[in-house]
Design an enzyme around this catalytic site. Structure first.
Site, PDB file in Angstrom:
ATOM      1  N   LYS A  75       0.811  -1.227   0.000  1.00 40.69           N
ATOM      2  CA  LYS A  75       0.000   0.000   0.000  1.00 40.69           C
ATOM      3  C   LYS A  75       0.848   1.283   0.000  1.00 40.69           C
ATOM      4  O   LYS A  75       0.480   2.267  -0.647  1.00 40.69           O
ATOM      5  CB  LYS A  75      -0.935   0.029   1.217  1.00 40.69           C
ATOM      6  N   ASP A 111     -10.271   2.375   3.028  1.00 40.99           N
ATOM      7  CA  ASP A 111     -10.387   1.617   4.285  1.00 40.99           C
ATOM      8  C   ASP A 111     -11.249   2.355   5.319  1.00 40.99           C
ATOM      9  O   ASP A 111     -12.065   1.736   6.008  1.00 40.99           O
ATOM     10  CB  ASP A 111      -9.001   1.321   4.868  1.00 40.99           C
TER      11      ASP A 111
END
Ligand code: ATR
Length: 283
Positions: A75, A111
């Site tokens: 990420k 997220d």
């Protein structure tokens, strides 16, 4: 037109970049939606070693790939590979959703969205500003949840983490509404909390149990565990036994997937019980 569960040479291609990637549940989610909506598309796992992840991601436009989800440990690499990022990715310095538009790499982080949507799905009347939140853990998931809760208006976030330097770092980055508390004092922090969130790996299959005494937690406070294997963790079972509303971690996984699917495949997908059952069947 696609064959049932199939795709043609004109298929839109997306996928997930992880290392390893074989445990990812995302192909099961996206391919379910593709079939459900009859879209000529495919979502494939890409095992991208972190050493070459940036190079590989920069190749997405040349390969004609519409986008990718990104998971551990890529990420932060993905963030560095982007041409543009959304405010969540900028805040977290991490990208979990890449969209290629006119040859340009756009990075998003969904997220926090996934967490907040799953919370609201479970408890539609939940209010972020109702009182303090207690978060256990200070890893990547914790940072995304802190960002989301602050954005939603949480007045105070207490973070208990085994390694205090990591919770201190979150306070330094996100400001004084974040209050680190010693790991040993985690049960004492629950006094007036409206929400308890476990972001540690404790309670996950194969990991040690999460030990926390819930006695001080008000009876109406929500307990959220981001662990979803098993779906009902000992923490959630203990919460339910004393009447606290409990939310499992599958919702965050499913809801974080929605924005990417919408961007790549042009349909806003629905998270419903059938999807949950489909993903649960493979857990
Ligand atoms: P993620 O990015 O998915 O949140 P992570 O960065 O590996 O994952 O974080 C895992 C969290 O679980 C951390 O808060 C970790 O605590 P440390 O920062 O002290 O490592 C926590 N954790 C894992 N095993 C633990 C244990 N045995 N006791 C207490 N906390 C634990």
């Amino acid at each position: 037109m696609t064959l049932s569960g199939g795709f043609t040479g004109a298929a839109i291609v997306a996928g997930i970049a992880g290392w390893p990637v074989k445990h990812s549940r995302s192909p099961r989610i996206h391919n379910y939606w593709l079939q459900q909506y009859g879209i000529d598309g495919v979502y494939v796992p890409f095992a991208l070693a972190p050493e070459t992840a940036i190079e590989a991601i920069r190749m997405l436009p040349a390969l004609g790939i519409r986008g990718m989800n990104v998971t551990v440990p890529n990420k932060e690499k993905a963030y560095k590979a982007m041409d543009e990022v959304d405010r969540w990715a900028e805040r977290l310095k991490a990208v979990n959703t890449i969209v290629v538009r006119d040859g340009v790499l756009h990075g998003a982080n969904t997220d926090a969205f996934g967490f907040l949507e799953s919370l609201r799905e479970a408890q539609p009347d939940w209010q972020a500003d109702a009182g303090p939140v207690v978060i256990l853990g200070a890893g990547g998931a914790s940072r995304a949840i802190v960002a989301g809760l602050l954005d939603a208006g949480a007045p105070e976030i207490r973070i208990a983490n085994r390694t205090p330097e990591r919770s201190d770092a979150i306070r330094d980055e996100f400001g004084s509404l974040v209050r680190p508390v010693p790991w040993e004092r985690r049960a004492d922090a629950l006094g007036d909390a409206t929400l308890l969130v476990n972001t540690t790996s404790l309670g996950m299959e194969g990991q040690p149990a999460l030990e926390i005494d819930l006695a001080k937690l008000p009876a109406t406070s929500m307990v959220y565990d981001i662990v979803y294997v098993p779906l009902e963790t000992p923490l959630l079972a203990a919460a339910q036994a004393r009447g606290n509303p409990a939310v499992d971690g599958l919702g965050m996984l499913l809801h974080q997937a929605r924005p990417g699917f919408r961007e790549w495949f042009g349909t806003d997908p629905v998270v419903d019980q059938a999807l949950r059952d489909h993903v649960l069947a493979a857990l």
